[in-house]
Motif scaffolding. Structure first.
Motif, PDB file in Angstrom:
ATOM      1  N   PRO A 128     -48.895 -23.987  -6.343  1.00 47.39           N
ATOM      2  CA  PRO A 128     -48.015 -22.980  -6.155  1.00 47.39           C
ATOM      3  C   PRO A 128     -47.753 -22.671  -4.615  1.00 47.39           C
ATOM      4  CG  PRO A 128     -49.294 -22.093  -7.787  1.00 47.39           C
ATOM      5  CD  PRO A 128     -49.913 -23.520  -7.162  1.00 47.39           C
ATOM      6  N   GLU A 129     -49.084 -22.842  -3.697  1.00 47.02           N
ATOM      7  CA  GLU A 129     -48.761 -22.544  -2.258  1.00 47.02           C
ATOM      8  C   GLU A 129     -47.920 -23.630  -1.738  1.00 47.02           C
ATOM      9  OE1 GLU A 129     -52.492 -23.884  -3.367  1.00 47.02           O
ATOM     10  OE2 GLU A 129     -51.784 -22.036  -4.456  1.00 47.02           O
ATOM     11  N   THR A 130     -47.671 -24.898  -2.178  1.00 47.98           N
ATOM     12  CA  THR A 130     -46.928 -25.785  -1.603  1.00 47.98           C
ATOM     13  C   THR A 130     -45.575 -25.472  -1.955  1.00 47.98           C
ATOM     14  OG1 THR A 130     -48.517 -27.438  -2.124  1.00 47.98           O
ATOM     15  CG2 THR A 130     -46.487 -28.197  -1.327  1.00 47.98           C
ATOM     16  N   ILE A 158     -30.912 -22.954  -6.707  1.00 51.43           N
ATOM     17  CA  ILE A 158     -32.049 -22.919  -7.011  1.00 51.43           C
ATOM     18  C   ILE A 158     -32.616 -24.327  -7.263  1.00 51.43           C
ATOM     19  CG2 ILE A 158     -31.606 -20.813  -8.748  1.00 51.43           C
ATOM     20  CD1 ILE A 158     -31.057 -22.790 -11.055  1.00 51.43           C
ATOM     21  N   TYR A 159     -32.156 -25.232  -6.427  1.00 50.85           N
ATOM     22  CA  TYR A 159     -32.482 -26.486  -6.447  1.00 50.85           C
ATOM     23  C   TYR A 159     -33.828 -26.932  -6.274  1.00 50.85           C
ATOM     24  CZ  TYR A 159     -32.348 -31.425  -4.654  1.00 50.85           C
ATOM     25  OH  TYR A 159     -32.580 -32.552  -4.305  1.00 50.85           O
ATOM     26  N   PRO A 160     -34.493 -26.514  -5.532  1.00 47.05           N
ATOM     27  CA  PRO A 160     -35.986 -26.917  -5.182  1.00 47.05           C
ATOM     28  C   PRO A 160     -36.953 -26.803  -6.552  1.00 47.05           C
ATOM     29  CG  PRO A 160     -35.545 -25.574  -3.444  1.00 47.05           C
ATOM     30  CD  PRO A 160     -34.452 -25.251  -4.267  1.00 47.05           C
ATOM     31  N   LEU A 161     -36.456 -25.710  -7.336  1.00 52.05           N
ATOM     32  CA  LEU A 161     -37.356 -25.350  -8.670  1.00 52.05           C
ATOM     33  C   LEU A 161     -37.147 -26.714  -9.517  1.00 52.05           C
ATOM     34  CD1 LEU A 161     -36.139 -21.690  -9.231  1.00 52.05           C
ATOM     35  CD2 LEU A 161     -38.032 -22.474  -8.350  1.00 52.05           C
ATOM     36  N   ARG A 162     -36.122 -27.488  -9.233  1.00 50.21           N
ATOM     37  CA  ARG A 162     -36.250 -28.740 -10.204  1.00 50.21           C
ATOM     38  C   ARG A 162     -37.351 -29.600  -9.961  1.00 50.21           C
ATOM     39  NH1 ARG A 162     -30.441 -31.893  -8.863  1.00 50.21           N
ATOM     40  NH2 ARG A 162     -29.031 -30.064  -9.359  1.00 50.21           N
ATOM     41  N   TYR A 163     -38.047 -29.542  -8.912  1.00 47.23           N
ATOM     42  CA  TYR A 163     -39.148 -30.297  -8.601  1.00 47.23           C
ATOM     43  C   TYR A 163     -40.389 -29.575  -8.358  1.00 47.23           C
ATOM     44  CZ  TYR A 163     -35.272 -33.083  -7.086  1.00 47.23           C
ATOM     45  OH  TYR A 163     -34.003 -33.746  -6.958  1.00 47.23           O
ATOM     46  N   PRO A 167     -46.255 -23.042 -11.591  1.00 45.85           N
ATOM     47  CA  PRO A 167     -45.366 -21.794 -12.175  1.00 45.85           C
ATOM     48  C   PRO A 167     -44.987 -20.963 -10.984  1.00 45.85           C
ATOM     49  CG  PRO A 167     -47.912 -21.522 -12.511  1.00 45.85           C
ATOM     50  CD  PRO A 167     -47.791 -22.647 -11.862  1.00 45.85           C
ATOM     51  N   VAL A 168     -43.809 -20.887 -10.530  1.00 42.38           N
ATOM     52  CA  VAL A 168     -43.309 -20.033  -9.265  1.00 42.38           C
ATOM     53  C   VAL A 168     -41.918 -19.354  -9.861  1.00 42.38           C
ATOM     54  CG1 VAL A 168     -44.450 -21.458  -7.441  1.00 42.38           C
ATOM     55  CG2 VAL A 168     -41.993 -22.143  -8.316  1.00 42.38           C
ATOM     56  N   THR A 169     -41.712 -18.241  -9.166  1.00 43.40           N
ATOM     57  CA  THR A 169     -40.641 -17.616  -9.495  1.00 43.40           C
ATOM     58  C   THR A 169     -40.078 -17.309  -7.964  1.00 43.40           C
ATOM     59  OG1 THR A 169     -41.234 -15.303  -9.185  1.00 43.40           O
ATOM     60  CG2 THR A 169     -41.686 -16.304 -11.422  1.00 43.40           C
ATOM     61  N   LEU A 170     -38.500 -16.871  -8.262  1.00 45.93           N
ATOM     62  CA  LEU A 170     -38.061 -16.350  -7.094  1.00 45.93           C
ATOM     63  C   LEU A 170     -37.944 -14.908  -6.701  1.00 45.93           C
ATOM     64  CD1 LEU A 170     -34.377 -18.210  -7.591  1.00 45.93           C
ATOM     65  CD2 LEU A 170     -36.314 -19.127  -6.240  1.00 45.93           C
ATOM     66  N   ASN A 171     -38.866 -14.186  -7.387  1.00 47.49           N
ATOM     67  CA  ASN A 171     -38.911 -12.921  -7.238  1.00 47.49           C
ATOM     68  C   ASN A 171     -38.976 -12.391  -5.752  1.00 47.49           C
ATOM     69  OD1 ASN A 171     -38.709 -12.369  -9.895  1.00 47.49           O
ATOM     70  ND2 ASN A 171     -40.840 -12.272 -10.481  1.00 47.49           N
ATOM     71  N   ARG A 172     -39.922 -13.038  -5.194  1.00 50.50           N
ATOM     72  CA  ARG A 172     -40.011 -12.563  -3.684  1.00 50.50           C
ATOM     73  C   ARG A 172     -38.951 -12.834  -2.806  1.00 50.50           C
ATOM     74  NH1 ARG A 172     -45.178 -16.304  -1.776  1.00 50.50           N
ATOM     75  NH2 ARG A 172     -45.999 -15.856  -3.777  1.00 50.50           N
ATOM     76  N   TYR A 173     -37.871 -13.524  -3.095  1.00 52.01           N
ATOM     77  CA  TYR A 173     -36.823 -13.980  -2.452  1.00 52.01           C
ATOM     78  C   TYR A 173     -35.685 -13.349  -2.508  1.00 52.01           C
ATOM     79  CZ  TYR A 173     -40.079 -17.866  -1.462  1.00 52.01           C
ATOM     80  OH  TYR A 173     -41.065 -18.638  -1.185  1.00 52.01           O
ATOM     81  N   TRP A 174     -35.513 -12.278  -3.521  1.00 52.77           N
ATOM     82  CA  TRP A 174     -34.112 -11.825  -3.857  1.00 52.77           C
ATOM     83  C   TRP A 174     -33.481 -11.130  -2.763  1.00 52.77           C
ATOM     84  CZ3 TRP A 174     -31.711 -14.432  -7.194  1.00 52.77           C
ATOM     85  CH2 TRP A 174     -32.390 -14.676  -8.555  1.00 52.77           C
ATOM     86  N   LYS A 205     -28.481 -16.878 -14.607  1.00 44.91           N
ATOM     87  CA  LYS A 205     -28.371 -15.488 -15.062  1.00 44.91           C
ATOM     88  C   LYS A 205     -28.676 -14.480 -13.818  1.00 44.91           C
ATOM     89  CE  LYS A 205     -27.777 -11.808 -18.302  1.00 44.91           C
ATOM     90  NZ  LYS A 205     -28.503 -11.270 -19.807  1.00 44.91           N
ATOM     91  N   PRO A 206     -29.796 -14.396 -13.321  1.00 41.41           N
ATOM     92  CA  PRO A 206     -30.147 -13.414 -12.324  1.00 41.41           C
ATOM     93  C   PRO A 206     -29.399 -13.709 -11.023  1.00 41.41           C
ATOM     94  CG  PRO A 206     -31.996 -14.960 -12.538  1.00 41.41           C
ATOM     95  CD  PRO A 206     -31.204 -14.985 -13.973  1.00 41.41           C
ATOM     96  N   VAL A 207     -29.142 -15.199 -10.881  1.00 45.95           N
ATOM     97  CA  VAL A 207     -28.573 -15.593  -9.626  1.00 45.95           C
ATOM     98  C   VAL A 207     -27.113 -14.995  -9.451  1.00 45.95           C
ATOM     99  CG1 VAL A 207     -27.530 -17.715  -8.339  1.00 45.95           C
ATOM    100  CG2 VAL A 207     -29.893 -17.655  -9.411  1.00 45.95           C
ATOM    101  N   LEU A 208     -26.412 -15.150 -10.756  1.00 47.63           N
ATOM    102  CA  LEU A 208     -25.032 -14.603 -10.913  1.00 47.63           C
ATOM    103  C   LEU A 208     -24.885 -13.202 -10.724  1.00 47.63           C
ATOM    104  CD1 LEU A 208     -23.842 -16.845 -13.820  1.00 47.63           C
ATOM    105  CD2 LEU A 208     -23.054 -17.343 -11.258  1.00 47.63           C
TER     106      LEU A 208
END
Ligand SMILES: [Zn+2]
Ligand SMILES: [Zn+2]
Length: 269
Positions: A128-130, A158-163, A167-174, A205-208
């Motif tokens: 997760p840190e990386t 959301i591209y980097p999530l592909r790789y 278990p990471v989320t975008l929660n801290r980035y909205w 969905k959340p991105v849209l």
């Protein structure tokens, strides 16, 4: 029924071997109205080394050869997926100064130059840190890119999530994503819903919802197909999701100008 795939690659991308003719044939078989080829031009290569040009000679030659084979069946558009345009405005302006160009996706596939420039694909994202280190750097780059004129739509947010296998989320980035979206919406630009050949729909969905709430109106659909079988992948589900979130149109581009097409319910039911 008006479906258009505005994110596809051909043999002119390092990671595809498919001639544009075969992509166009597949788009016709899929029943698409338009296909836009958006081959890669990244100002940083996979190892972070600088790139200054795009092989327009080959791209225009391939495009002009293929257009006549599509007459009456498909509108074929000429696009480019420009990576990291913000790091070298002079190079980006030169590459995009082509009157034939219909559409530009602005993408970030690499760490920033100050972080070494490595392609995300080659970074180990099992911790997760990386992952969060990559995402911190990624959204900084996206914020810089969003303030330039080197894109019509921001590519696969959301591209980097592909790789990322951790278990990471975008929660801290909205909050940061909203600032990026407001910058793009203020400039009259759009985002793409990148289905990744049908593999990512619900994730959008959340991105849209954030795009809508930031005043965003323009959304293109892109499969990111690098071979014929992925073209238009997941577009009917994507249209259903767009309508659910409140979008009534998808966009296409001709000569860098957007044109909106009403999403018809019968196109995905
Ligand atoms: Zn991309
Ligand atoms: Zn792509």
């Amino acid at each position: 029924m008006y479906l258009a795939d505005f994110h596809t690659h051909s043999q002119l991308s390092f990671d595809s071997t498919t001639p544009l003719e075969q992509m166009a044939d597949a788009a016709v078989r899929e029943g698409l109205a338009e296909l836009c080829v958006t081959d890669h031009c990244d100002l940083l290569d996979e190892n972070g080394l600088r790139v200054y040009e795009f092989d327009w000679h080959s791209a225009l030659e391939q495009y002009r050869r293929t257009v006549p084979t599509c007459v009456g069946a498909l509108k074929l558009r000429l696009g480019l997926e420009l990576g990291m345009g913000h790091i070298d405005p002079t190079a980006a302006e030169g590459i995009l100064a082509r009157p034939e160009l219909d559409f530009v996706i602005g993408s970030v596939h690499n760490l920033s130059p100050r972080a070494g420039g490595l392609d995300f694909y080659f970074r180990d994202h099992s911790r997760p840190e990386t992952c969060y280190d990559t995402l911190d750097d990624y959204f900084s780059s996206m914020a810089e890119l969003a303030g330039t004129d080197f894109y019509d739509v921001l590519g696969h947010i959301i591209y980097p999530l592909r790789y990322m296998t951790a278990p990471v989320t975008l929660n801290r980035y909205w909050g940061r994503i909203d600032a990026i979206f407001r910058a793009a919406a203020d400039r009259g630009r759009g985002i793409e819903l990148n289905t990744y050949r049908g593999q990512t729909i619900a994730e959008w969905k959340p991105v849209l919802e954030h795009w809508r709430d930031c005043g965003g109106e323009i959304v293109t659909l892109g499969s990111d197909a690098h071979a014929p079988q992925g073209i238009g992948g997941g577009f009917r589900d994507a249209c259903a999701l767009l309508e659910e979130v409140g979008f009534r149109y998808t966009a296409v581009y001709e000569k860098r100008k957007p044109e909106l097409h009403r999403i018809e319910r019968r196109s995905y039911q």
